[in-house]
Write a protein that holds these residues in place. Structure first.
Motif, short mmCIF file in Angstrom:
data_model
loop_
_atom_site.label_atom_id
_atom_site.label_comp_id
_atom_site.label_asym_id
_atom_site.label_seq_id
_atom_site.Cartn_x
_atom_site.Cartn_y
_atom_site.Cartn_z
N LYS A 1 3.52 -3.53 0.65
CA LYS A 1 4.62 -2.69 1.13
C LYS A 1 4.25 -1.94 2.41
CE LYS A 1 3.52 1.29 -1.85
NZ LYS A 1 3.97 2.08 -3.03
N TRP A 2 2.93 -1.78 2.66
CA TRP A 2 2.49 -1.06 3.85
C TRP A 2 2.45 -1.95 5.09
CZ3 TRP A 2 2.14 4.07 4.10
CH2 TRP A 2 2.06 4.76 2.89
N PRO B 1 5.55 -5.89 -4.07
CA PRO B 1 5.13 -4.95 -3.02
C PRO B 1 3.83 -4.23 -3.33
CG PRO B 1 6.93 -4.03 -4.32
CD PRO B 1 6.79 -5.46 -4.75
N ASP B 2 3.41 -4.19 -4.61
CA ASP B 2 2.20 -3.46 -4.97
C ASP B 2 0.95 -4.33 -5.04
OD1 ASP B 2 3.55 -1.00 -5.16
OD2 ASP B 2 4.24 -1.48 -7.19
N VAL C 1 8.32 -10.48 0.08
CA VAL C 1 7.97 -9.32 -0.76
C VAL C 1 9.22 -8.91 -1.53
CG1 VAL C 1 7.02 -7.00 -0.81
CG2 VAL C 1 6.26 -8.63 0.95
N GLU D 1 11.05 -7.12 -5.11
CA GLU D 1 10.97 -6.22 -6.26
C GLU D 1 12.32 -6.17 -6.95
OE1 GLU D 1 8.85 -2.00 -7.18
OE2 GLU D 1 10.26 -2.02 -5.49
N LEU E 1 12.42 -7.08 0.01
CA LEU E 1 12.07 -5.86 0.73
C LEU E 1 11.58 -6.15 2.14
CD1 LEU E 1 10.11 -3.99 -2.09
CD2 LEU E 1 12.55 -3.86 -1.56
#
Length: 333
Positions: A267-268, A286-287, A306, A308, A313
């Motif tokens: 996610k970053w 994302p994690d 990505v 969720e 996302l």
């Protein structure tokens, strides 16, 4: 938390509260160890407090059970402000709700491992047969079976710390407090003990507050991390939040040597998808940590999606992954 001859007068004085540590010492002879620190710990969470020597972290953890009496503030546990507890209630809380593991082990040298582990139960008044049965149970849990009749001096440092951990677990506390328990151990033994805490947390689900000066240890153990500086909160967040979005230059310097790919999640580093991007590539959450996703991303012919809860996302391709790897190489150069 203020130490000194007129400590009680400091929290209520707005002028004094604005002073730096050095100025307050020069003016009043008092030292502020902890100032304006506030946080919640969720049931079952591993909450890490870290900072350099003198940051106030060890004072803070001792305030939680009133081993040091806070000058002002509140310490609320299950809706009860512990600062209002009388001596009887405080003893009850310490015997039944909290257990602490210290750096210096604190074992009784004249007692065998079995009786060291059972000591907290003995203080409670538990009968010998029952407390020994419980002690043997947790001795096995921490990997010390066969050493129950040994004395502390016959054990290595790592094994002694396992005895301290077993003693804390034997009383079945709601909250385990660790005050830099592994800082005196050799690196390999320290790593083993960190893994042991992770395993025990996974098996028992205990709420833990862990004090350390080692950022790598904090990132390995903590669900969330509170970084302290000069008695104050520098930043509170998850490991990836501290590394990905440091609150100031102090935190940025603190985390600068950490390999970002080992901490940051997708996610970053993901980017928004455009009309030109193929959206039928492999899917990851994302994690997922960047390091764990690197091989899949580089092996895929199309960008990783990505996703969720069925929602797209963003996407991650070779460019995003390699930017993190390049950053890691630059930091180590």
């Amino acid at each position: 938390m203020v130490f000194g001859p007129k400590a009680a007068s400091v929290p209520g004085n707005a002028e004094l509260l604005e002073l730096s540590r050095r100025d307050l010492m020069q003016r009043t002879g008092n030292t502020v160890a902890v100032r304006d620190v506030s946080f919640d710990v969720a049931p079952g969470e591993v909450f890490v407090v870290m900072g350099l020597s003198g940051s106030g972290k060890s004072t803070l953890v001792r305030c939680l059970t009133r081993l040091i009496e806070p000058t002002a503030g509140r310490v609320v546990f299950e809706g009860e402000d512990i600062l209002g507890a009388d001596e009887k209630r405080l003893r009850e809380l310490r015997r039944h709700k909290f257990a602490m593991v210290f750096q210096n082990f604190g074992l009784l040298p004249h007692r065998k491992v079995l009786d060291n582990v059972a000591y907290g139960l003995e203080v409670r008044g538990v009968g010998k047969a029952e407390r020994h049965a419980k002690a043997l149970e947790v001795i096995e849990l921490v990997g010390l079976s066969g050493y129950e009749n040994s004395y502390p001096e016959q054990l290595s440092g790592g094994m002694q710390q396992r005895v301290g951990l077993a003693r804390a677990l034997a009383v079945d506390p709601d909250v385990l407090l660790f005050d830099e328990p592994f800082s005196a151990l050799d690196p390999l033994i320290r790593r083993d003990m960190q893994n042991e805490v992770i395993r025990l947390h996974r098996e028992l689900g205990k709420t833990m507050v862990f004090i350390t000066h080692d950022l790598s240890e904090a990132l390995k153990l903590g669900d969330r991390i509170l970084i302290m500086r000069d008695g104050r909160t520098a930043q509170l967040g998850t490991g990836d939040e501290l590394v990905g979005a440091p609150a100031d230059e102090y935190v940025r310097d603190f985390v600068s040597d950490i390999p970002k790919g080992d901490v940051l999640t997708l996610k970053w580093i993901m980017r928004p998808a455009t009309d030109d991007d193929p959206l039928d590539g492999p899917e990851l959450g994302p994690d997922v940590v960047v390091r764990e996703a690197t091989r899949a991303v580089l092996a895929a012919e199309k960008p990783i999606r990505v996703v969720e809860d069925g929602k797209l996302l963003g996407i991650v391709g070779d460019e995003e992954i390699l930017a993190v790897v390049a950053g890691k190489l630059e930091e180590s150069a």
